[in-house]
Design an enzyme around this catalytic site. Structure first.
Site, short mmCIF file in Angstrom:
data_model
loop_
_atom_site.label_atom_id
_atom_site.label_comp_id
_atom_site.label_asym_id
_atom_site.label_seq_id
_atom_site.Cartn_x
_atom_site.Cartn_y
_atom_site.Cartn_z
N GLU A 317 14.33 -1.06 -4.77
CA GLU A 317 14.73 -0.68 -6.13
C GLU A 317 14.83 0.85 -6.17
OE1 GLU A 317 12.96 -3.45 -9.33
OE2 GLU A 317 11.56 -3.58 -7.65
N LYS A 320 13.31 3.37 -9.00
CA LYS A 320 11.89 3.45 -9.34
C LYS A 320 11.37 4.87 -9.17
CE LYS A 320 9.74 -1.04 -8.98
NZ LYS A 320 8.71 -1.83 -8.30
#
Length: 385
Positions: A317, A320
């Site tokens: 991800e 983040k």
């Protein structure tokens, strides 16, 4: 023809059972701007032994893409939804009628998680509203005739434990007892699981100095660590952490509440000042964990059955915040190629990717969208030999 079908049916069943493994799940986070289309992800998952997917929300495109795949789906109500779900049964009905009813049963939704790591959030209001929210979601599922088919629970950080060393001494923080008694009574009555996020990586990161800590965390050969209360020798941190949760549940009288590992993983890279992240370590942890689960050895306190375990995570991800490791837990690249081989492809099911050292038990005749937890519990299960 009927006879032929009767003969062939068992082979079809065996093939389908071998296609995926229900105790192996994966987290599908979406704090990223480079993820592939849900349809591509659905195809990727079908090419693996992964049997379940945990979403942190209720993205309809993903839920639809997983329809008719047989893959179990965990969907989540966000922490911000808890006040509305708790205070208004009609809000809960609308939530269920919007996020569950249109997709089930083609999309195999198996669990709704209401909130993530709420009890350790230090938000007293949210903590007090969590159980009413869960109960209202359950009532809404019941009203839709889905109450016996889809479970409802929440997810906890390992920080709910006050004591976890040795595993047999696992106990929850006393200040959480009231809310946990209510929640666990609900879990027990409905058959829903107690979901926990154990990360041996965080335990190692907090104390990398001891020579055998890394091997103990990575399921690699080591001397093992004795639980002085039970004389059980633990050969890996994962079993020790899960059994500490088992002991804590048992101490409150909830021996029948099952544990689900909602998150666990290891980053394959990180900042230069982070201890532990590397491609080799990530492959060892996840590969050995998968092999350990497939062995069906279980943990010393729960032998003979593998705890349902959701790996963190399917993809990196990239949006983040925080240390570089926060963006490097993925198993697959956005183009669906493997970042490293953890042994998840279907043809690898019959052989373990790396050796597993089984836990040993004593001769008794002589004597467990919010990011991963970033705080480390006070008790890290780095107990001495």
């Amino acid at each position: 023809m009927a006879t032929s079908l009767a003969i062939l049916l068992p082979f079809f069943l065996i093939f389908n059972l071998a296609s995926s493994e229900s105790f192996i799940g994966v987290n599908y986070g979406q704090v990223a701007d480079n993820l592939p289309p849900p349809s591509a992800t659905a195809k990727l998952l079908q090419s693996t032994a992964i049997g379940k997917v945990r979403l942190y929300g209720t993205d309809p495109a993903i839920i639809k893409a997983l329809a008719n795949t047989g893959i179990g789906i965990v969907i989540g109500a966000a922490n911000g939804d808890i006040p509305g779900l708790a205070s208004d049964p009609n809000f809960a009905k609308t939530w269920v009628n919007t996020n569950v009813v249109p997709y089930y049963p083609a999309s195999n939704i198996i669990l709704v998680t209401v909130g993530n790591e709420v009890i350790t959030s230090n938000d007293a209001g949210l903590v007090n509203q969590m159980l009413p929210a869960i109960q209202n979601v359950q009532s809404a599922l019941d009203a839709a005739s889905l109450g016996g088919k889809i479970k409802v629970s929440t997810v906890h950080s390992m920080a709910v434990l006050r004591d976890s060393e040795p595993p047999s001494a696992g106990r929850f923080h006393p200040e959480y007892d009231t809310v946990l008694q209510g929640l666990l009574s609900f879990n027990n009555a409905t058959g829903s699981p107690f979901a926990i996020n154990p990360y041996p990586y965080f335990a190692y990161r907090s104390d990398p100095g001891r020579a055998d800590n890394l091997a103990f965390c990575l399921f690699q050969p080591n001397a093992g660590r004795i639980d002085s209360n039970t004389n059980i020798k633990y050969m890996n941190m994962f079993d020790a952490q899960v059994d500490a949760v088992r002991s804590a549940l048992d101490s409150l009288g909830f021996k029948n509440v099952e544990i689900v590992v909602a998150e666990t993983g290891w980053p394959y890279k990180g900042d230069s000042n982070e201890a532990g992240p590397s491609l080799e370590n990530a492959k060892a942890y996840n590969g050995n964990l998968i092999a350990h689960l497939r062995s069906m050895v279980g943990t010393p306190l729960m032998p003979g059955k593998s705890v349902d375990t959701y790996l963190f995570a399917l993809y990196d991800e990239d949006l983040k915040p925080g240390a570089a490791s926060e963006r490097a837990f993925g198993l697959f690249n956005p183009d669906q190629t493997m970042i490293y081989d953890a042994g998840l492809t279907k043809q690898q099911q019959t052989s373990s990717p790396v050796p597993v050292v089984a836990p040993t038990t004593p001769d008794m005749s002589k004597s467990p969208v919010t990011p991963k937890p970033t705080t480390v519990p006070s008790a890290l299960l780095l107990f001495t030999t």
